[in-house]
Design an enzyme around this catalytic site. Structure first.
Site, PDB file in Angstrom:
ATOM      1  CG  ASN A   9      46.122  17.493  65.439  1.00 39.98           C
ATOM      2  OD1 ASN A   9      45.419  18.577  65.247  1.00 39.98           O
ATOM      3  ND2 ASN A   9      45.848  16.250  65.350  1.00 39.98           N
ATOM      4  CE  LYS A  11      44.208  15.359  68.716  1.00 38.91           C
ATOM      5  NZ  LYS A  11      43.923  13.871  68.963  1.00 38.91           N
ATOM      6  CG  HIS A  97      44.680  12.845  62.748  1.00 41.40           C
ATOM      7  ND1 HIS A  97      43.731  12.065  63.706  1.00 41.40           N
ATOM      8  CD2 HIS A  97      45.907  13.345  63.603  1.00 41.40           C
ATOM      9  CE1 HIS A  97      44.321  12.407  64.813  1.00 41.40           C
ATOM     10  NE2 HIS A  97      45.728  12.986  64.838  1.00 41.40           N
ATOM     11  CD  GLU A  99      41.742  12.813  66.478  1.00 46.41           C
ATOM     12  OE1 GLU A  99      41.584  13.830  65.917  1.00 46.41           O
ATOM     13  OE2 GLU A  99      42.205  12.183  67.531  1.00 46.41           O
ATOM     14  CD  GLU A 169      49.473  11.367  65.291  1.00 50.93           C
ATOM     15  OE1 GLU A 169      49.925  12.039  65.768  1.00 50.93           O
ATOM     16  OE2 GLU A 169      48.338  11.112  64.627  1.00 50.93           O
ATOM     17  N   GLY A 175      45.357  10.096  72.436  1.00 55.52           N
ATOM     18  CA  GLY A 175      44.348  10.526  73.318  1.00 55.52           C
ATOM     19  C   GLY A 175      44.040   9.682  74.229  1.00 55.52           C
ATOM     20  CB  SER A 215      49.629   9.541  74.891  1.00 57.67           C
ATOM     21  OG  SER A 215      48.210   9.278  74.866  1.00 57.67           O
TER      22      SER A 215
END
Ligand code: PEP
Length: 256
Positions: A9, A11, A97, A99, A169, A175, A215
Site C-alpha cells: 500500500n 498510500k 483501511h 486511515e 491491521e 506506521g 510495520s
C-alpha cells in the site's frame, strides 16, 4: 490451499515519475528472482494506476487501488468509481483501511457499501480490520474486529467472499514501527476464522486469505508468515523501496 499474498500500500506517496522508477526496479528484481508460489500486488495512488499497470503487464505482479466511491457514477466531485479503477487495469481495491476510517470517518455501513460496489464491478477486495491501542488495552480487540468483519461482509454469498481477502491491521502497529508479535497476530487471525465460521460456515473460515499488516519489514516478515493462520502481508512503509518490498516477497516465497 489458501492463496498467499504480499500486497504493498503506497498510500499518498510517489509522483508518476517516482512510481515508474519504483515499479521498474521491482519488476527487474522479480524477473531475476521470480515469484513462483504467491500473489504480489502493488497499490499505488490513483494517479499512477494506469502507468504502473502498463509497466507491470506480463510480470505477474497485480495492481490495486487504495479506495473507491460507493456509487457507480454521478455528481461526486473528486471521487473515483469502481469502473474507473477497472479501466486502468487494476484488479484489486483496498477497502476499510484504518486511515480511511480515522481521517474520513468511514464506518462499517459505508465500508460494506464500498465492498458491494467493488464486487459488483468484479474488483477483488483487500478488506482491512483492526483495533486501536485503547481498544486493545481495554480488552476489546475481539469485539471490535468481530464487529468489523460481521458488518463489512454481511449478507455476501460464498462466491462473493471468494473475491475478498481480509487484512488484519492493528492500528497501533501501522506506521509506528511497533509490530504485533507473531503470536499476537496469530491469535487474532485464528479468531477471525472462528467469526467467519460462525457467520457463514467453516469452508469460509478455512478458505479466507488473511493478511497481517502493521510495520512488516524484511526483518520480521518470516516470523509472521510462519504462523499457521497468517497468509501474507499488507505492507506500508517497507513497500516504498523496491529492495525492501522484494525482500518481503522473498520471505513469503521461502515460508509458503
Ligand atoms: C498499511 O498502511 O497498511 C501498513 C501496514 O503500513 P505500515 O507497514 O507502514 O505499518
Amino acid at each position: 490451499m489458501r492463496k498467499k499474498i504480499v500486497a504493498g500500500n503506497w498510500k499518498m506517496f510517489k509522483t508518476n515519475s517516482e512510481a515508474v522508477r519504483l515499479v521498474q526496479s521491482l519488476r527487474t528484481r522479480v524477473e531475476k528472482s521470480p515469484v513462483k508460489k504467491n500473489t504480489v500486488i502493488v497499490c499505488p495512488p490513483y494517479t499512477a494506476l494506469e502507468k504502473v499497470s502498463g509497466i507491470l503487464q506480463g510480470s505477474g505482479i497485480q495492481v490495486g487501488a487504495q479506495n473507491l466511491f460507493w456509487e457507480e457514477e454521478g455528481a461526486y466531485t473528486g471521487e473515483i468509481s469502481a469502473k474507473m479503477i477497472k479501466s486502468t487495469g487494476a484488479k484489486w481495491v483496498i477497502i476499510g483501511h484504518s486511515e480511511r476510517r480515522r481521517y474520513f470517518k468511514e464506518d462499517e455501513n459505508l465500508i460494506h457499501r464500498k465492498i458491494q460496489i467493488a464486487l459488483k464491478n468484479k474488483l477483488k477486495v483487500i478488506f482491512c480490520v483492526g483495533e486501536t491501542l485503547e481498544e486493545r488495552e481495554e480488552n476489546l480487540t475481539k469485539d471490535i474486529v468481530g464487529n468489523q468483519v460481521e458488518w463489512g461482509l454481511k449478507d455476501f454469498t460464498h462466491q462473493q467472499l471468494n473475491q475478498v481477502v481480509i487484512a488484519y491491521e492493528p492500528v497501533w502497529a501501522i506506521g509506528t514501527g511497533k509490530t504485533a508479535t507473531p503470536e499476537q497476530a496469530q491469535e487474532v487471525h485464528a479468531f477471525i476464522r472462528d467469526i467467519l465460521n460462525a457467520l457463514f460456515d467453516d469452508t469460509v473460515g478455512r478458505n479466507m486469505t488473511i493478511l497481517y499488516g502493521g510495520s512488516v519489514k524484511p526483518q520480521n516478515a518470516e516470523g509472521l508468515f510462519q504462523q499457521p493462520d497468517i497468509d501474507g502481508g499488507l505492507i506500508g512503509g517497507a513497500c516504498l523501496k523496491a529492495d525492501s518490498f522484494h525482500r518481503i516477497i522473498k520471505a513469503a516465497e521461502k515460508v509458503y
